[in-house]
Design an enzyme around this catalytic site. Structure first.
Site, short mmCIF file in Angstrom:
data_model
loop_
_atom_site.label_atom_id
_atom_site.label_comp_id
_atom_site.label_asym_id
_atom_site.label_seq_id
_atom_site.Cartn_x
_atom_site.Cartn_y
_atom_site.Cartn_z
N ASN A 148 0.76 -1.27 0.01
CA ASN A 148 -0.30 -0.05 -0.02
C ASN A 148 0.75 1.31 0.03
OD1 ASN A 148 0.66 -0.70 2.72
ND2 ASN A 148 -0.72 0.67 3.35
N GLU A 166 3.52 -5.17 12.24
CA GLU A 166 2.36 -4.12 11.95
C GLU A 166 1.34 -4.57 11.11
OE1 GLU A 166 0.76 -0.43 9.90
OE2 GLU A 166 3.04 0.03 9.98
N LEU A 167 0.10 -4.84 11.72
CA LEU A 167 -0.91 -5.67 11.13
C LEU A 167 -2.11 -4.72 11.02
CD1 LEU A 167 -0.17 -8.54 13.41
CD2 LEU A 167 0.80 -8.17 11.15
N CYS A 186 -2.37 2.21 6.29
CA CYS A 186 -2.23 1.43 7.50
C CYS A 186 -3.20 2.30 8.60
CB CYS A 186 -1.00 1.37 7.85
SG CYS A 186 0.03 0.08 6.78
#
Length: 459
Positions: A132, A229-230, A263
């Protein structure tokens, strides 16, 4: 042999493809990178910084090529100019703070002893980067890892297949040795096998919750550090004293920019009941002004989602919400093709019983709810399995701090959203993951402490 293919969201064509390495070939590549690490770490810090920043500049010199390439790979409109601003800002900050962040911690020295703690590199750092924001997310770890004396293996998402290749080539041309920074093409099984074999000394993964869980399972029992980092479901909260126009502009942009594929994008908004109607009216006006279309067209403000299956999930969440009583405020855009090109949407009459207010959407949709006070807003913001950022809109800094203290999140914003400050630790809680990137804490995570207790010979 596995072939990795980047399918362009513009027209569904194959934009790029590469053959994944076999397990044996991958092992050989990582051995080469591991063998190079001691010599790289032995170089003076200033030299490592200079070489890394030369690589960053080499990427900047390619920006005119990179911007349309990104549009073809993941759909971001060319009018926004790519990612080099943030890419350079993050690397530059980490370069500037390196000497202080990596300096020995002096514990004390007297006639008998000298004691200190040194930050030493892990060894080989494996960076698994998402599509992204493919350049900025990668540089978050690549730059400080190299500066700290690690060697780096980068694996990029298939959707942005060419990014890692381009980054490695630019850094090599700038003087970073090829065996210090390697880009690899791997399938999932090979990746898991390498992690399970302890091929790496530290892993940084940015991606889905499922992907992060797979990384942790692969590393189980190896004692290899895994930073993740999800997912996210980041909230915005507009208090009754907020600058309404600024709040609407900031939160709508944070919800819709990059077609909602951010995110820390805003996915749910809570507005004090006194401002609710005006907020919704202004938000709908902004979104109705977007131009959905081909990202290579400079007039396009909203491109396609990176893949039709991502758009299908957003459509499903919207349809389910409307079926359960939500109100959709945006009529279908003419350019909405039922595939990757998706109408942005604002929903009201929503509740946390709806998936659109609970599950990660990662697309151009946002639900907006009225709230009576801070207590209700805090309860709703915390009613999530995720915790990356929260955006608070008020004129009262102390109030924002008090509310922020009660929100389960990694970063608290006041009167802004969807931004990564490299001076602050980028981190999350709950299913958003663990660990932290950038800032001095980023260096601490990319190194390990080593204590020195040296007794002097006095006679």
């Amino acid at each position: 042999m596995t072939t990795l293919r980047c399918i362009s969201p513009i027209d569904g064509s194959v934009f790029a493809e590469r053959e994944a390495l076999s397990l044996e070939a991958a092992r050989a590549e990582i051995r080469r990178v591991r063998d190079a690490q001691p010599a790289w770490a032995a170089r003076p810090l200033a030299e490592r910084v200079e070489l890394v920043m030369a690589g960053v500049a080499a990427i900047g010199a390619q920006n005119d090529e990179i911007v349309p390439e990104l549009a073809r790979m993941m759909g971001r409109p060319v009018r926004y100019g790519g990612e080099f601003g943030g890419f350079n800002e993050r690397a530059s900050h980490m370069a500037q703070i390196a000497a202080d962040s990596l300096a020995d911690i002096e514990v004390g020295e007297d006639a008998q002893f000298k004691r200190y703690i040194r930050r030493v590199p892990h060894g080989v750092v494996f960076v698994v980067a998402p599509w992204n924001y493919p350049y900025m997310t990668a540089i978050n770890t690549v730059a400080p890892a190299l500066i700290a004396g690690n060697t780096v293996v980068l694996k990029h998402a298939t959707q942005t297949l060419l990014v890692g290749e381009r980054m490695a080539r630019a850094f090599h041309q700038a003087g970073v040795p090829e065996d210090v920074f390697a880009n690899v093409f791997l399938d999932h099984d090979t990746t898991s096998s390498l992690i399970g074999e302890k091929a790496f000394d530290f892993i940084n993964f940015t991606g889905s919750v499922g992907g992060g869980a797979a990384m942790e399972r692969a590393a189980a029992g190896t004692f290899t550090g895994v930073s993740t980092e999800l997912g996210g479901k980041d909230p915005g909260y507009v208090m009754e004293d907020a600058d309404l126009d600024a709040a609407v502009a900031g939160l709508v942009d944070a919800a819709m920019f990059n077609t909602g594929q951010c995110c820390c994008g805003i996915e749910r908004i809570y507005v004090h009941e006194s401002l609710f109607d005006a907020f919704v009216e202004k938000a709908v006006e902004i979104v109705n002004g977007y131009k959905l279309g081909n990202p290579l067209d400079p007039d396009t403000t909203l491109g396609p989602m990176a893949h039709p299956r991502f758009a299908a999930e957003v459509r499903a969440q919207v349809d389910e919400a409307v079926a359960s009583g939500a109100k959709a405020h945006i009529e279908r855009f003419a350019e909405d093709d039922g595939g990757a090109y998706l109408t942005p949407q604002i929903l009201t009459n929503v509740s946390h019983d709806m998936r659109v207010m609970r599950d990660e959407s990662f697309g151009p949709v946002v639900g907006i709810m009225p709230v009576k006070d801070d207590a209700e807003a805090i309860r709703l913001m915390n009613d999530s399995e995720y915790g990356l950022t929260a955006s608070l809109w008020t004129r009262d800094l102390d109030r924002a701090a008090r509310v922020g203290d009660q929100v389960q999140t990694g970063t608290v914003f006041m009167n802004r959203a969807d931004y990564l400050d490299p001076g602050l630790c980028w981190t999350g809680c709950k299913n958003t993951g663990r660990g932290g990137g950038l800032s001095v804490i980023g260096y601490h995570n990319l190194t390990r402490p080593k204590s020195y207790h040296l007794k002097k010979v006095t006679s």
